[in-house]
Design a protein around this motif. Sequence first.
Motif, PDB file in Angstrom:
ATOM      1  N   GLY A  66      -1.775   7.501 -21.715  1.00  0.00           N
ATOM      2  CA  GLY A  66      -2.227   7.069 -20.394  1.00  0.00           C
ATOM      3  C   GLY A  66      -1.500   7.706 -19.229  1.00  0.00           C
ATOM      4  O   GLY A  66      -1.910   7.528 -18.081  1.00  0.00           O
ATOM      5  N   ALA A  67      -0.416   8.435 -19.478  1.00  0.00           N
ATOM      6  CA  ALA A  67       0.332   9.073 -18.393  1.00  0.00           C
ATOM      7  C   ALA A  67      -0.268  10.447 -18.109  1.00  0.00           C
ATOM      8  O   ALA A  67       0.241  11.474 -18.569  1.00  0.00           O
ATOM      9  CB  ALA A  67       1.804   9.192 -18.771  1.00  0.00           C
ATOM     10  N   VAL A  68      -1.342  10.460 -17.330  1.00  0.00           N
ATOM     11  CA  VAL A  68      -2.100  11.695 -17.108  1.00  0.00           C
ATOM     12  C   VAL A  68      -2.366  11.975 -15.625  1.00  0.00           C
ATOM     13  O   VAL A  68      -2.856  13.047 -15.278  1.00  0.00           O
ATOM     14  CB  VAL A  68      -3.457  11.645 -17.849  1.00  0.00           C
ATOM     15  CG1 VAL A  68      -3.239  11.556 -19.362  1.00  0.00           C
ATOM     16  CG2 VAL A  68      -4.306  10.462 -17.359  1.00  0.00           C
ATOM     17  N   GLU A  69      -2.025  11.037 -14.733  1.00  0.00           N
ATOM     18  CA  GLU A  69      -2.389  11.175 -13.324  1.00  0.00           C
ATOM     19  C   GLU A  69      -1.489  12.169 -12.592  1.00  0.00           C
ATOM     20  O   GLU A  69      -0.314  12.301 -12.898  1.00  0.00           O
ATOM     21  CB  GLU A  69      -2.314   9.813 -12.621  1.00  0.00           C
ATOM     22  CG  GLU A  69      -3.255   8.763 -13.171  1.00  0.00           C
ATOM     23  CD  GLU A  69      -4.709   9.142 -13.006  1.00  0.00           C
ATOM     24  OE1 GLU A  69      -5.032   9.762 -11.966  1.00  0.00           O
ATOM     25  OE2 GLU A  69      -5.506   8.844 -13.915  1.00  0.00           O
ATOM     26  N   SER A  70      -2.066  12.839 -11.582  1.00  0.00           N
ATOM     27  CA  SER A  70      -1.285  13.721 -10.726  1.00  0.00           C
ATOM     28  C   SER A  70      -0.607  12.902  -9.630  1.00  0.00           C
ATOM     29  O   SER A  70      -1.096  11.844  -9.232  1.00  0.00           O
ATOM     30  CB  SER A  70      -2.161  14.814 -10.117  1.00  0.00           C
ATOM     31  OG  SER A  70      -3.139  14.237  -9.266  1.00  0.00           O
ATOM     32  N   PHE A  71       0.494  13.412  -9.164  1.00  0.00           N
ATOM     33  CA  PHE A  71       1.310  12.786  -8.122  1.00  0.00           C
ATOM     34  C   PHE A  71       1.014  13.487  -6.801  1.00  0.00           C
ATOM     35  O   PHE A  71       0.891  14.710  -6.752  1.00  0.00           O
ATOM     36  CB  PHE A  71       2.785  12.936  -8.494  1.00  0.00           C
ATOM     37  CG  PHE A  71       3.771  12.366  -7.520  1.00  0.00           C
ATOM     38  CD1 PHE A  71       4.244  11.073  -7.664  1.00  0.00           C
ATOM     39  CD2 PHE A  71       4.254  13.138  -6.474  1.00  0.00           C
ATOM     40  CE1 PHE A  71       5.191  10.559  -6.785  1.00  0.00           C
ATOM     41  CE2 PHE A  71       5.192  12.633  -5.587  1.00  0.00           C
ATOM     42  CZ  PHE A  71       5.659  11.338  -5.746  1.00  0.00           C
ATOM     43  N   SER A  72       0.920  12.710  -5.715  1.00  0.00           N
ATOM     44  CA  SER A  72       0.649  13.298  -4.403  1.00  0.00           C
ATOM     45  C   SER A  72       1.832  13.071  -3.474  1.00  0.00           C
ATOM     46  O   SER A  72       2.411  11.981  -3.435  1.00  0.00           O
ATOM     47  CB  SER A  72      -0.608  12.688  -3.776  1.00  0.00           C
ATOM     48  OG  SER A  72      -0.795  13.196  -2.465  1.00  0.00           O
ATOM     49  N   TYR A  73       2.190  14.118  -2.724  1.00  0.00           N
ATOM     50  CA  TYR A  73       3.235  14.000  -1.709  1.00  0.00           C
ATOM     51  C   TYR A  73       2.679  13.539  -0.362  1.00  0.00           C
ATOM     52  O   TYR A  73       3.438  13.401   0.595  1.00  0.00           O
ATOM     53  CB  TYR A  73       3.931  15.360  -1.523  1.00  0.00           C
ATOM     54  CG  TYR A  73       4.859  15.728  -2.661  1.00  0.00           C
ATOM     55  CD1 TYR A  73       6.184  15.315  -2.664  1.00  0.00           C
ATOM     56  CD2 TYR A  73       4.402  16.486  -3.727  1.00  0.00           C
ATOM     57  CE1 TYR A  73       7.037  15.661  -3.698  1.00  0.00           C
ATOM     58  CE2 TYR A  73       5.249  16.841  -4.770  1.00  0.00           C
ATOM     59  CZ  TYR A  73       6.568  16.417  -4.758  1.00  0.00           C
ATOM     60  OH  TYR A  73       7.398  16.761  -5.784  1.00  0.00           O
ATOM     61  N   ARG A  74       1.390  13.319  -0.258  1.00  0.00           N
ATOM     62  CA  ARG A  74       0.801  12.923   1.025  1.00  0.00           C
ATOM     63  C   ARG A  74       1.268  11.521   1.419  1.00  0.00           C
ATOM     64  O   ARG A  74       1.217  10.580   0.633  1.00  0.00           O
ATOM     65  CB  ARG A  74      -0.724  12.945   0.950  1.00  0.00           C
ATOM     66  CG  ARG A  74      -1.306  14.341   0.752  1.00  0.00           C
ATOM     67  CD  ARG A  74      -2.818  14.336   0.893  1.00  0.00           C
ATOM     68  NE  ARG A  74      -3.368  15.665   0.672  1.00  0.00           N
ATOM     69  CZ  ARG A  74      -3.861  16.091  -0.482  1.00  0.00           C
ATOM     70  NH1 ARG A  74      -3.884  15.278  -1.529  1.00  0.00           N
ATOM     71  NH2 ARG A  74      -4.343  17.314  -0.609  1.00  0.00           N
ATOM     72  N   VAL A  75       1.711  11.415   2.670  1.00  0.00           N
ATOM     73  CA  VAL A  75       2.120  10.121   3.233  1.00  0.00           C
ATOM     74  C   VAL A  75       1.150   9.810   4.365  1.00  0.00           C
ATOM     75  O   VAL A  75       1.234  10.382   5.445  1.00  0.00           O
ATOM     76  CB  VAL A  75       3.565  10.165   3.751  1.00  0.00           C
ATOM     77  CG1 VAL A  75       3.940   8.838   4.400  1.00  0.00           C
ATOM     78  CG2 VAL A  75       4.527  10.493   2.617  1.00  0.00           C
ATOM     79  N   THR A  76       0.202   8.924   4.108  1.00  0.00           N
ATOM     80  CA  THR A  76      -0.825   8.600   5.099  1.00  0.00           C
ATOM     81  C   THR A  76      -0.667   7.208   5.674  1.00  0.00           C
ATOM     82  O   THR A  76      -1.419   6.819   6.567  1.00  0.00           O
ATOM     83  CB  THR A  76      -2.225   8.717   4.465  1.00  0.00           C
ATOM     84  OG1 THR A  76      -2.296   7.861   3.313  1.00  0.00           O
ATOM     85  CG2 THR A  76      -2.495  10.156   4.025  1.00  0.00           C
ATOM     86  N   ARG A  77       0.315   6.466   5.172  1.00  0.00           N
ATOM     87  CA  ARG A  77       0.569   5.123   5.688  1.00  0.00           C
ATOM     88  C   ARG A  77       2.026   4.767   5.433  1.00  0.00           C
ATOM     89  O   ARG A  77       2.573   5.100   4.382  1.00  0.00           O
ATOM     90  CB  ARG A  77      -0.333   4.084   5.010  1.00  0.00           C
ATOM     91  CG  ARG A  77      -0.205   2.688   5.603  1.00  0.00           C
ATOM     92  CD  ARG A  77      -0.996   1.650   4.808  1.00  0.00           C
ATOM     93  NE  ARG A  77      -0.923   0.342   5.443  1.00  0.00           N
ATOM     94  CZ  ARG A  77       0.092  -0.492   5.339  1.00  0.00           C
ATOM     95  NH1 ARG A  77       1.149  -0.166   4.607  1.00  0.00           N
ATOM     96  NH2 ARG A  77       0.068  -1.667   5.946  1.00  0.00           N
ATOM     97  N   LEU A  78       2.658   4.107   6.401  1.00  0.00           N
ATOM     98  CA  LEU A  78       4.001   3.582   6.221  1.00  0.00           C
ATOM     99  C   LEU A  78       3.928   2.058   6.148  1.00  0.00           C
ATOM    100  O   LEU A  78       3.087   1.441   6.818  1.00  0.00           O
ATOM    101  CB  LEU A  78       4.905   4.019   7.374  1.00  0.00           C
ATOM    102  CG  LEU A  78       5.178   5.524   7.454  1.00  0.00           C
ATOM    103  CD1 LEU A  78       5.944   5.867   8.725  1.00  0.00           C
ATOM    104  CD2 LEU A  78       5.952   5.999   6.233  1.00  0.00           C
ATOM    105  N   PRO A  79       4.775   1.427   5.353  1.00  0.00           N
ATOM    106  CA  PRO A  79       4.713  -0.035   5.212  1.00  0.00           C
ATOM    107  C   PRO A  79       4.995  -0.746   6.538  1.00  0.00           C
ATOM    108  O   PRO A  79       5.587  -0.173   7.462  1.00  0.00           O
ATOM    109  CB  PRO A  79       5.815  -0.336   4.186  1.00  0.00           C
ATOM    110  CG  PRO A  79       6.083   0.951   3.497  1.00  0.00           C
ATOM    111  CD  PRO A  79       5.813   2.021   4.502  1.00  0.00           C
ATOM    112  N   GLU A 132       0.827  -1.208   0.000  1.00  0.00           N
ATOM    113  CA  GLU A 132       0.000   0.000   0.000  1.00  0.00           C
ATOM    114  C   GLU A 132       0.864   1.261   0.000  1.00  0.00           C
ATOM    115  O   GLU A 132       0.693   2.168   0.817  1.00  0.00           O
ATOM    116  CB  GLU A 132      -0.955   0.006   1.206  1.00  0.00           C
ATOM    117  CG  GLU A 132      -1.900  -1.187   1.231  1.00  0.00           C
ATOM    118  CD  GLU A 132      -2.816  -1.177   2.449  1.00  0.00           C
ATOM    119  OE1 GLU A 132      -3.278  -0.094   2.834  1.00  0.00           O
ATOM    120  OE2 GLU A 132      -3.055  -2.266   3.007  1.00  0.00           O
ATOM    121  N   LEU A 133       1.800   1.304  -0.931  1.00  0.00           N
ATOM    122  CA  LEU A 133       2.704   2.439  -1.015  1.00  0.00           C
ATOM    123  C   LEU A 133       1.981   3.652  -1.592  1.00  0.00           C
ATOM    124  O   LEU A 133       1.375   3.565  -2.667  1.00  0.00           O
ATOM    125  CB  LEU A 133       3.911   2.102  -1.895  1.00  0.00           C
ATOM    126  CG  LEU A 133       4.784   0.921  -1.474  1.00  0.00           C
ATOM    127  CD1 LEU A 133       5.971   0.789  -2.424  1.00  0.00           C
ATOM    128  CD2 LEU A 133       5.267   1.076  -0.035  1.00  0.00           C
TER     129      LEU A 133
END
Length: 398
Positions: free
Chosen positions: A184-197, A83-84
Amino acid sequence: MKRFMLLIAGFILLTFSGTKAQSLQMHVAFYGLQFKGGELPPDRIRLKDTLSAATLLPAYLAIQQQHNQVLLDSLKSFRQRFELNDWLYYQLIRKVAQQLCPKNEDYNIYTLYKWYFLTAAGFDARLAITGTKLIFYIYNEENIEDIPFFVLDSKKYMCLNIHDFEPFDLHLQPPVPLVLQVPGAVESFSYRVTRLPDFEPEAYQAKRLDFIYNHRPYHFNIVFNQELQAVFNNYPVVDFASYFNIPLSRATYQSLVPLLKNNMNGMKVEQGIDYLMRFTRYAFLYENDQENFGRERRLSPEETLFSPYSDCDDRAGLFFYLVKEIYNLPMIALLYPGHINIAVALPDPKGKFINYKGKSYTVCEPTPQSVDLPLGTFSPALSGSHYEVVYAYEPAEN
């Protein structure tokens, strides 16, 4: 702004020069986890000439041919299994690219690999050239403070590799974006870190924390994954909504939070909040970011626990996290010129509380001050200073 247009459609068969290497299995150590990506390619890709739009295209097509679906599927599977979030997935991509082409051997091909893997995962990533430097950008819709960006077609692209060129100033020599059209490369990238492995147990180290509350000493033997410092080493200054929601890893959580709860057993909520405030204030040594890192940097809660020093941002983040996990009360973050603290909506407000959107919030100071401040007391150094509510947390209704 001048732009080059490179059209990429389908798979174009071509030959490329490379250095033969013995076929090996790809094993990448990822902060206590192990990523396996099939066989390493037998050939090392190189740029045929100096860096330019014309030389990047054949190198990209060679990478596209070289890496079949096995590696891409392995990356996707690993990302889903653990769940990275986007930022941690990018850290995995950096490590894979480093194994395929170490950055100190050919930085441009190393960067091209990162771009390839991100676009293959659907992210709108872009490349740009300034002189002999290949600059790497990602489409992002969040408020990031401390890294360069450019705007193209009303979309903001943040620089992902500026740390590799510091103290180089991109504003003095603006990069020229290359518009690489990847389907297909259209998604935005998020810097949010809501879970650590859930890192492997052997990745953790022990640390002892001590502080005194009401003349009684308290001792904590916590565990932490020191490699998390590498995860956040190049992490930018994100907005407070993202910053205040970075969690602890599970093992660190289990080594600290249940013990805190046990120590506060029988305390009223107000005393428990006071206990957490003083734990965050006195269990760690203080040093500002300029002295500690030479730049502004906000530590995650886990970094604050294991770092030798921390400042007001770091303590506010840790205090916010602990209050949220243990009491889940409404909170607001108060930003002053050069300082930040937290105010909590207690059942029985204390001292000079703050009225905000129909609730009364008691100010809590988790950073050491010149005097010992109880709940509801503003620091004398901030007397008369204007503050801004930069983040408000409201627990979800059950």
